[in-house]
Design a protein around this motif. Structure first.
Motif, PDB file in Angstrom:
ATOM      1  N   ARG A 139      42.620  50.873  50.355  1.00  0.00           N
ATOM      2  CA  ARG A 139      41.785  51.574  51.333  1.00  0.00           C
ATOM      3  C   ARG A 139      41.400  50.604  52.440  1.00  0.00           C
ATOM      4  N   LEU A 181      38.752  47.351  47.783  1.00  0.00           N
ATOM      5  CA  LEU A 181      39.512  47.428  49.023  1.00  0.00           C
ATOM      6  C   LEU A 181      41.018  47.539  48.801  1.00  0.00           C
ATOM      7  N   ASP A 182      41.446  47.615  47.562  1.00  0.00           N
ATOM      8  CA  ASP A 182      42.865  47.769  47.254  1.00  0.00           C
ATOM      9  C   ASP A 182      43.293  49.202  47.579  1.00  0.00           C
ATOM     10  N   ASP A 190      37.130  42.942  46.246  1.00  0.00           N
ATOM     11  CA  ASP A 190      38.556  42.921  46.542  1.00  0.00           C
ATOM     12  C   ASP A 190      39.260  44.112  45.902  1.00  0.00           C
ATOM     13  N   LYS A 191      38.882  44.447  44.684  1.00  0.00           N
ATOM     14  CA  LYS A 191      39.481  45.598  44.002  1.00  0.00           C
ATOM     15  C   LYS A 191      39.129  46.895  44.718  1.00  0.00           C
ATOM     16  N   HIS A 213      41.608  36.146  48.333  1.00  0.00           N
ATOM     17  CA  HIS A 213      41.385  37.578  48.109  1.00  0.00           C
ATOM     18  C   HIS A 213      42.099  38.344  49.231  1.00  0.00           C
ATOM     19  N   ARG A 214      43.310  38.783  48.961  1.00  0.00           N
ATOM     20  CA  ARG A 214      44.151  39.338  50.033  1.00  0.00           C
ATOM     21  C   ARG A 214      43.575  40.626  50.607  1.00  0.00           C
ATOM     22  N   ASN A 215      42.946  41.458  49.775  1.00  0.00           N
ATOM     23  CA  ASN A 215      42.394  42.716  50.286  1.00  0.00           C
ATOM     24  C   ASN A 215      41.169  42.460  51.165  1.00  0.00           C
ATOM     25  N   ALA A 272      42.467  41.172  54.593  1.00  0.00           N
ATOM     26  CA  ALA A 272      42.975  42.234  55.467  1.00  0.00           C
ATOM     27  C   ALA A 272      41.831  43.066  56.037  1.00  0.00           C
ATOM     28  N   TRP A 273      40.832  43.334  55.211  1.00  0.00           N
ATOM     29  CA  TRP A 273      39.641  44.092  55.641  1.00  0.00           C
ATOM     30  C   TRP A 273      38.856  43.336  56.709  1.00  0.00           C
TER      31      TRP A 273
END
Length: 215
Positions: A150, A147-148, A144-145, A184-186, A189-190
């Motif tokens: 990017r 993908l923060d 998740d981090k 895990h919001r990122n 979205a991914w």
């Protein structure tokens, strides 16, 4: 005869990596159903002699080639199609780094956890499940981090690293007992971005053997 045949079954996240890649690149392919649960097909001498000595799926057949291990299959398909391919040495190494992390730490823990929860008889020991869940939480936090800020693992465009890492994450939350995208919001979205790619399909639509019938 299609260009590619993929030995697979719907419940296998490892096989889903390969099936999804084939669909995303627009390959002419067909699934070959492997009866893992009822017949124990991958554990038979015939399967190990004729299909894969390691007793696993996925196995990709392309002409005279027979490839196993999802990371190898993803690399081969990227090289042959020119799609989802890392561009230079730095990207190739970075993609490999995340594919190894995925196999060892992300889906490497999610896969056994899901199997022990849903398919093993008897189900997994609570202490084992708690250990695996702890490792899963830590490793998903790393993803998740990453993908923060990017859109994809390596940056602006999807590569085989994304196809590998997303594999188990599209299975229903009830199969895990926790909602990965919901916490895990990122990652959420991914996953939506990958889902929006032409050719994306859910594992239970893309591969045979769902719903699972054991009787």
């Amino acid at each position: 005869m299609p260009d590619y045949q993929l030995y697979c079954f719907a419940q296998s996240g490892n096989a889903y990596r390969a099936a999804l890649m084939l669909n995303l690149i627009g390959a002419d392919w067909r699934p070959v159903y492997v009866d893992f649960f009822k017949a124990g097909e991958t554990r038979t001498p015939k399967y190990r002699a004729d299909v894969n000595e390691m007793g696993e799926v996925p196995v990709l057949v392309h002409g005279n080639k027979k490839l196993s291990q999802s990371g190898v299959i993803l690399t081969y398909l990227a090289e042959h199609s020119g799609k989802f391919k890392p561009e230079d040495e730095d990207e190739r190494l970075e993609a490999l780094r995340w594919i190894i992390f995925d196999n060892q730490k992300v889906n490497g823990f999610l896969g056994p956890y899901r199997f022990l929860k849903n398919f093993a008889k008897p189900p997994g020991d609570p202490a084992v499940m708690a250990f695996l869940k702890g490792r899963i939480d830590g490793n998903l936090a790393i993803l998740d981090k990453r993908l923060d800020g990017r859109p994809f693992i390596l940056g602006a465009r999807p590569t085989i690293a994304d196809v590998s890492l997303c594999a188990y994450l599209y299975y229903p939350a009830e199969e895990f007992g926790f909602d990965i995208a919901g916490t895990h919001r990122n990652i959420a979205a991914w996953l939506d971005r990958i889902k929006g790619l032409p050719g994306w399909k859910h594992p239970y639509e893309l591969m045979p053997g769902y719903p699972l019938v054991l009787a």
